[in-house]
Structures are given as structure tokens and as C-alpha cells.
Design a protein around this motif. Structure first.
Motif, PDB file in Angstrom:
ATOM      1  N   ALA A  96      -9.008   6.237   2.520  1.00 20.80           N
ATOM      2  CA  ALA A  96      -9.592   7.284   3.369  1.00 20.80           C
ATOM      3  C   ALA A  96      -8.747   7.506   4.618  1.00 20.80           C
ATOM      4  CB  ALA A  96     -11.023   6.907   3.758  1.00 20.80           C
ATOM      5  N   SER A  97      -8.196   6.430   5.160  1.00 22.37           N
ATOM      6  CA  SER A  97      -7.357   6.544   6.352  1.00 22.37           C
ATOM      7  C   SER A  97      -6.064   7.282   6.020  1.00 22.37           C
ATOM      8  CB  SER A  97      -7.017   5.153   6.899  1.00 22.37           C
ATOM      9  OG  SER A  97      -8.177   4.371   7.051  1.00 22.37           O
ATOM     10  N   PHE A  98      -5.517   6.966   4.865  1.00 21.77           N
ATOM     11  CA  PHE A  98      -4.288   7.631   4.428  1.00 21.77           C
ATOM     12  C   PHE A  98      -4.540   9.137   4.280  1.00 21.77           C
ATOM     13  CE2 PHE A  98      -1.366   9.185   1.126  1.00 21.77           C
ATOM     14  CZ  PHE A  98      -0.151   8.721   1.592  1.00 21.77           C
ATOM     15  N   GLN A  99      -5.662   9.475   3.651  1.00 21.20           N
ATOM     16  CA  GLN A  99      -5.961  10.896   3.443  1.00 21.20           C
ATOM     17  C   GLN A  99      -6.162  11.613   4.779  1.00 21.20           C
ATOM     18  OE1 GLN A  99      -5.528  12.356   0.429  1.00 21.20           O
ATOM     19  NE2 GLN A  99      -5.521  14.102   1.830  1.00 21.20           N
ATOM     20  N   ALA A 100      -6.885  10.979   5.686  1.00 23.59           N
ATOM     21  CA  ALA A 100      -7.116  11.592   7.003  1.00 23.59           C
ATOM     22  C   ALA A 100      -5.793  11.792   7.746  1.00 23.59           C
ATOM     23  CB  ALA A 100      -8.070  10.716   7.830  1.00 23.59           C
ATOM     24  N   PHE A 151       0.843  -1.207   0.000  1.00 21.93           N
ATOM     25  CA  PHE A 151       0.000   0.000   0.000  1.00 21.93           C
ATOM     26  C   PHE A 151       0.874   1.251   0.000  1.00 21.93           C
ATOM     27  CE2 PHE A 151      -2.229   3.497   2.048  1.00 21.93           C
ATOM     28  CZ  PHE A 151      -3.372   3.571   1.260  1.00 21.93           C
ATOM     29  N   MET A 152       1.895   1.274   0.840  1.00 23.15           N
ATOM     30  CA  MET A 152       2.753   2.464   0.926  1.00 23.15           C
ATOM     31  C   MET A 152       3.453   2.743  -0.402  1.00 23.15           C
ATOM     32  SD  MET A 152       2.114   3.732   3.803  1.00 23.15           S
ATOM     33  CE  MET A 152       3.276   5.102   3.706  1.00 23.15           C
ATOM     34  N   SER A 153       3.821   1.684  -1.107  1.00 22.94           N
ATOM     35  CA  SER A 153       4.539   1.927  -2.363  1.00 22.94           C
ATOM     36  C   SER A 153       3.591   2.394  -3.467  1.00 22.94           C
ATOM     37  CB  SER A 153       5.335   0.690  -2.791  1.00 22.94           C
ATOM     38  OG  SER A 153       4.467  -0.296  -3.290  1.00 22.94           O
ATOM     39  N   SER A 154       2.287   2.319  -3.210  1.00 21.36           N
ATOM     40  CA  SER A 154       1.305   2.794  -4.203  1.00 21.36           C
ATOM     41  C   SER A 154       0.925   4.257  -3.978  1.00 21.36           C
ATOM     42  CB  SER A 154       0.038   1.930  -4.132  1.00 21.36           C
ATOM     43  OG  SER A 154      -0.745   2.293  -2.996  1.00 21.36           O
ATOM     44  N   LYS A 155       1.422   4.851  -2.892  1.00 17.16           N
ATOM     45  CA  LYS A 155       0.983   6.201  -2.515  1.00 17.16           C
ATOM     46  C   LYS A 155       2.083   7.233  -2.701  1.00 17.16           C
ATOM     47  CE  LYS A 155      -3.238   5.753  -1.202  1.00 17.16           C
ATOM     48  NZ  LYS A 155      -4.302   6.431  -1.963  1.00 17.16           N
ATOM     49  N   LYS A 156       1.699   8.447  -2.974  1.00 25.27           N
ATOM     50  CA  LYS A 156       2.661   9.550  -3.040  1.00 25.27           C
ATOM     51  C   LYS A 156       2.688  10.247  -1.685  1.00 25.27           C
ATOM     52  CE  LYS A 156       3.702  13.673  -5.678  1.00 25.27           C
ATOM     53  NZ  LYS A 156       5.129  13.562  -5.325  1.00 25.27           N
ATOM     54  N   LEU A 157       3.847  10.295  -1.099  1.00 23.19           N
ATOM     55  CA  LEU A 157       3.970  10.936   0.223  1.00 23.19           C
ATOM     56  C   LEU A 157       4.286  12.420   0.077  1.00 23.19           C
ATOM     57  CD1 LEU A 157       5.908   8.445   2.465  1.00 23.19           C
ATOM     58  CD2 LEU A 157       3.730   9.508   2.988  1.00 23.19           C
TER      59      LEU A 157
END
Lengths: 341, 341
Positions: B288-292, A335-341
Motif C-alpha cells: 500500500a505504501s509503494f502504491q501511494a 521488496f524493491m526487486s519484487s516490484k515493477k517501477l
């Protein structure tokens, strides 16, 4: 006033032979971390001098050196000694073996520590954790690798035990010291060379002579480095100093893994900026390599009772670890590697 | 004959307050490993007695206890103290934070160690690594979670800082000690509870009262535990004993992570055999958790200068780590999980 301390115990001076050159600040540095910690904890009463490969003995002579008591200890990669017994490799790295956390868990809280110590006793060696590189890269290739057929006839510089799998795939494993790889690649004496990962590889400049940088290094999903201590020398230590050796090894273990993990990302970015072509091994190559490895292990189960005893436990542990890592750990990372931080 | 050693230095006796109960052999055990190593390395001249939560002070009173010098040290989860300052959480676990190896690398070889020590100096604390649980599970739910809407109104026992994200998603975070969770779930006073992972969770029997076991615990991609030492007490130690404290902490760090990694797989298999329904959080819930979480961090950047200073560095480091872990490490792990060993 209180009388000053009188030390009945003579100062202890040990020598440690490393299998690595000083230029490898990561891996050579593990022995320096160990030595510094021992000196500090003992107030200078126990000192371990660290000697680079070749200084006291050749890189691959350190098991003999510790076994004979020429030096009290060594820092090395266990798989170098597969020629003595293939079981050495299990506690270091075997193709498609455990990743860093799994391997450390097997050694520290599984049966791995006990099994490997039983094995090392035959060589008068007591082993301690000495750092892990994490998953390595697959190395530098002059030409693209598109299928298992491209391994046939490939002159590949690869360290230790993994050469046995490359051989089974029709490749020609080469054993060349780190300092000579660049020239061999440049001249075309070899077609490919694996070393460690971005941070160590970048310093040797391989990208200038072999543009294709493959991943993963399936023969080193992690490489556990070890400190080898001569059994008699260890027995001669006080209980305090024995505990100091153990804790210093843990300090070196954490520090070395942390250095690799912290320093590889920047080096990879620089390599990519310098036009390195970073490519995954094709699935067909991984599949064929996996099969060749499992065939090798099947043969070793029959020919080497030490291998059988240790690897049976290793494999059961690995199977359970992989199952568990698919849940919380694997899903979180993906999941983390799919997101832009 | 040689005169026996005369020790000018008085014996040192420290007390360590843990935030955990003795029944948690994993996490409580980290302090025991530390204490044993210190005693052995010092030949019994430096002893640290380990006290379970509540014995000397409440679980969440340990920062005050160390700051005031009531005890010389503590072992705890940093995020418990987010009420004092949210920045405590960064060195422990924040939602969608770094995994175990990444976080250790930031602390040991990145800027994390220096930044967190600067921060802790405000509390007269010097921090040391104290084990990591690895990625945790998402906890036990009485009903299925199908979308972010199912978080609204959910009475969720969740530890520390992560409750702030649950709140933003419309949930109702609850702070309940480990020993009272089972009954609260059984009675329906709460709808869900997260604890740690299979090994620790199984002992508390949550599967009997809440059948759905979700993963991953996105608020604890890893939980770095820490030893907190009172600055003045540490300053009073000899250089030898300072080094012994550091090395013993490393020993506890490796041992604790290894215990979690070695013991979780068997417990997960037993939970599955007992009909636990192990489910991934839906993608929409993770999104949604990531965005929050990112919204919360955006607000904290403005309101908390400590957070801003530390988290800016953390996030840059994390971004690079995630990039690098996608290559050798990630590809190796995903290949291995696709194969039958």
C-alpha cells in the motif's frame, strides 16, 4: 602590491605502477582519478604519473616495486600477493568474504584499517582504499555446471587466492593474463574463466567462446582495490600532502565503485540480448565451495599467525554485518526487486 | 638557504551550518570529517568552522542561509526542503528510492550529479556528497501495525518528504525535532516515530516508550546527505581549494557510510537484548505504501517540471540498478545470510 608566492618546497614527482592495463577504464581509472585529484589539490606541485601493468614492472611485481622504493606507489588487487602471505587477500577479497559496504566499514571504522596497516608495515607499505568492484560475476563456462562434481578437473582461469579453494574442490586453477583469456577459451586450453563483471567482461568478448555466464563470483563478494605507498616516500611528504593522498584515495574509492555500479547494468542487458545464458551456480556448488573455503581458513588459522590475527577480527565483524544487513537493507532490496517501477 | 614561503593568498575562513545536533556523532560527524580534511590539506590556510543546528540558524534554515550567503556552506538532508520544491528530495531520499550504492552511482557516474547541480543552481547552491546512512529502520511504534488500516489516523513523527505518502495513506505526519520525540512518544502525543537506525535511535532510548521497532524504513532505502556550498563562495576559491572541497566531501561520504555500517549491528544486538520487538512491516503495508508513493510521483510528474525532468532519469537508472543487483550482489548476500560463519 603583494609579492608573488615563493615556493621553498621542490615539486614532488611520484610514479605509480598499476597492476592493470589501460583498457580497463574502470579499475585502471581509479589510479587516474587519484592522480588527477592530487595534482589539482596541490596546484601541480605534487604529481603522480600512472603507469600501466608491464610499463615499469610486471603486474604482479608491484609489491616488490613499492617495498624496494623502485616506485613510490602502486594500485593493485591485494589477493595477487597471497603467495607472499595469505593475509594480503583479507583486505582485498576472500571467498565468501564481506560485500563492498561491509568491507569498507571494517577498514574505515572497524579494526581492519589498523590491522592491515600493521601487516603492511612488514613490507614498508602504507595502504589506502582504491575502489571496489562490488560483487563480481562467477565467470564464463564452456559447459554447464550442475554439481560440485563438474568442478573436478575443470581448468579454470581464476585470479589470485581463490585458486586455493578451486584446488581443494578438485579443479585446476590457471593464472592467465586478461589479454590471453579469450584465445585460451576459444581453443579449449581452459574450460572456464572468471574476470570481473558485465562491463569489463563484455569488452573482452567472452560470450562468443563460452556461453554460460554464472553468478555470483563467490570468491569476490566484493574486491577492494588498494593504493600501496612506500612508507619512506609517505614519511617524506608534508602534512598537507599526506592529507591530500588520503582524500584523493577516498575520491578514487567512491568514483570506482560508482562506475562499476552505473555501468554493469547496461552491459548485462546487452550480453543477454546477445544470447548469453546467465545462470546461478547451483546451491550444491555454493555449499561445497563454502565448505572448502571454511576448511582452508581453518588450516590457515593454524599455519599463519598473521592470517589468524586479522581474520579472527574480520570474521567477527562480518558475522555482525550479515545479521544487520538482513533487516533494513536486505528487506528493502528484496521488496524493491519484487516490484515493477 | 632557501627563502621561506611567502603566501600571497589570505587565509580563508568559512562557516558551515549543520542541520543536525552535535549529539549525532554519525551524521553531524560528516561535517567534522570534511572540515578536518580541508584544514589539513590546506595546511591551515582554509578553515571551515562547523556549527550545530540552531547555533547560527535553525536546522531547516540552512538552504536560505547558503542561498543568501549568510554562511558559505551547510550540511543537511535534502528532503527537508521539499516545501520549496519536491525535487530537493530526489538527491536525498524518496520513498522506495535507490539504495546507497545505487544513489551514489547515479550521482557520480550517471546523470544525477549534472541534473541535481542544474536544479541547485536556482538556489545559488553547488552540492557535494556528504555521507549516506544506508537503509534506515521504519521506526518505533506503540502498537503493532498489522495492515494498512493501522496507518489511518496514526500520528507519526516522520521527517521531510515521506510525510506526503503517510498523508495519502490516512496517517497524520508530525514534524518534531529529535530532542522532543521521546517525551511525545511517552505521553502518547504521537503514536510512532521514525528516526534513523539502531545506532542513533538507541541513544535516544525510544525502546523504553515504544516497544515495536519496524523495518525497513521504506522512505529511506538510503539517505544521501549533502554539503551545500554557496556558488559565489565556491567561485572565489582557487582551483586547488575547489579540488580540496570536492575530495574532502568524498572522504566524508565514505567515512559516514562506514560509521553507520560498522556501528548499527552492535546497537541492534543491544536493543534486542533489551527486549525490543524487531518486526518487518507486513507485506500489505509495504504494498500500500509503494502504491501511494507511485501515485504521488504520478501527480508530481504533472505538477512539477523539475521533478519530472530529474525523476524520469532517476527512475530509469533505478530500474536498471535493481535488475543488476538481483544477480551477483543479491545472490551473494542472500547466500551469505543463509550460512553460519
Amino acid at each position: 602590491g603583494v609579492a608573488p608566492a615563493v615556493h621553498a618546497q621542490a615539486a614532488i614527482r611520484w610514479r605509480l605502477a598499476s597492476s592493470f592495463p589501460k583498457s580497463l577504464d574502470t579499475i585502471f581509472g581509479a589510479a587516474e582519478v587519484f592522480s588527477k585529484a592530487v595534482k589539482e589539490m596541490s596546484g601541480g606541485k605534487f604529481e603522480v604519473s600512472v603507469h600501466a601493468a608491464g610499463e615499469l614492472m610486471p603486474a604482479f611485481g608491484v609489491v616488490d616495486g613499492v617495498q624496494n622504493g623502485t616506485v613510490e606507489m602502486a594500485h593493485t588487487a591485494p589477493y595477487y600477493f597471497f603467495g607472499k602471505n595469505e593475509a594480503f587477500a583479507i583486505g582485498g577479497a576472500i571467498p565468501f568474504g564481506m560485500n563492498s559496504r561491509q568491507l569498507t566499514a571494517w577498514i574505515v571504522d572497524g579494526n581492519g584499517g589498523k590491522l592491515m596497516r600493521e601487516f603492511y608495515a612488514k613490507y614498508s607499505i602504507v595502504n589506502f582504499l582504491g575502489g571496489n568492484t562490488g560483487a563480481q560475476m562467477g565467470g564464463w563456462f564452456r559447459k554447464e555446471i550442475k554439481s560440485p562434481a563438474d568442478i573436478k578437473g575443470l581448468k579454470f582461469r581464476i585470479g589470485g587466492f581463490a585458486g586455493k579453494v578451486i584446488e581443494r574442490m578438485g579443479g585446476v586453477p590457471q593464472n592467465i593474463p586478461g589479454g590471453e583469456i579469450y584465445q585460451a577459451l576459444e581453443k579449449g586450453t581452459i574450460d572456464a574463466a572468471e574476470w570481473i563483471g558485465p562491463y569489463d567482461d563484455q569488452k573482452l568478448g567472452f560470450n562468443k567462446v563460452a556461453p554460460f555466464y554464472y553468478y555470483p563470483g563467490w570468491w569476490e563478494g566484493s574486491l577492494n582495490l588498494e593504493f600501496y605507498v612506500n612508507q619512506k616516500a609517505l614519511n617524506g611528504l608534508s602534512a598537507e600532502n599526506k592529507a591530500i593522498v588520503q582524500a584523493a584515495a577516498y575520491e578514487a574509492h567512491v568514483t570506482t565503485q560508482a562506475r562499476y555500479d552505473a555501468r554493469n547494468p547496461g552491459a548485462l542487458k546487452q550480453l543477454v540480448a546477445a544470447k548469453t545464458k546467465v545462470l546461478p551456480f547451483p546451491q550444491s556448488v555454493l555449499d561445497a565451495s563454502f565448505q572448502a573455503s571454511m576448511d582452508l581458513y581453518g588450516d590457515l588459522e593454524k599455519s599463519n599467525p598473521d592470517w589468524k590475527k586479522i581474520y579472527d577480527d574480520y570474521r567477527n565483524f562480518q558475522r555482525d554485518e550479515i545479521l544487520w544487513f538482513r533487516f533494513a537493507e536486505g528487506r528493502f532490496d528484496s521488496f524493491m526487486s519484487s516490484k515493477k517501477l
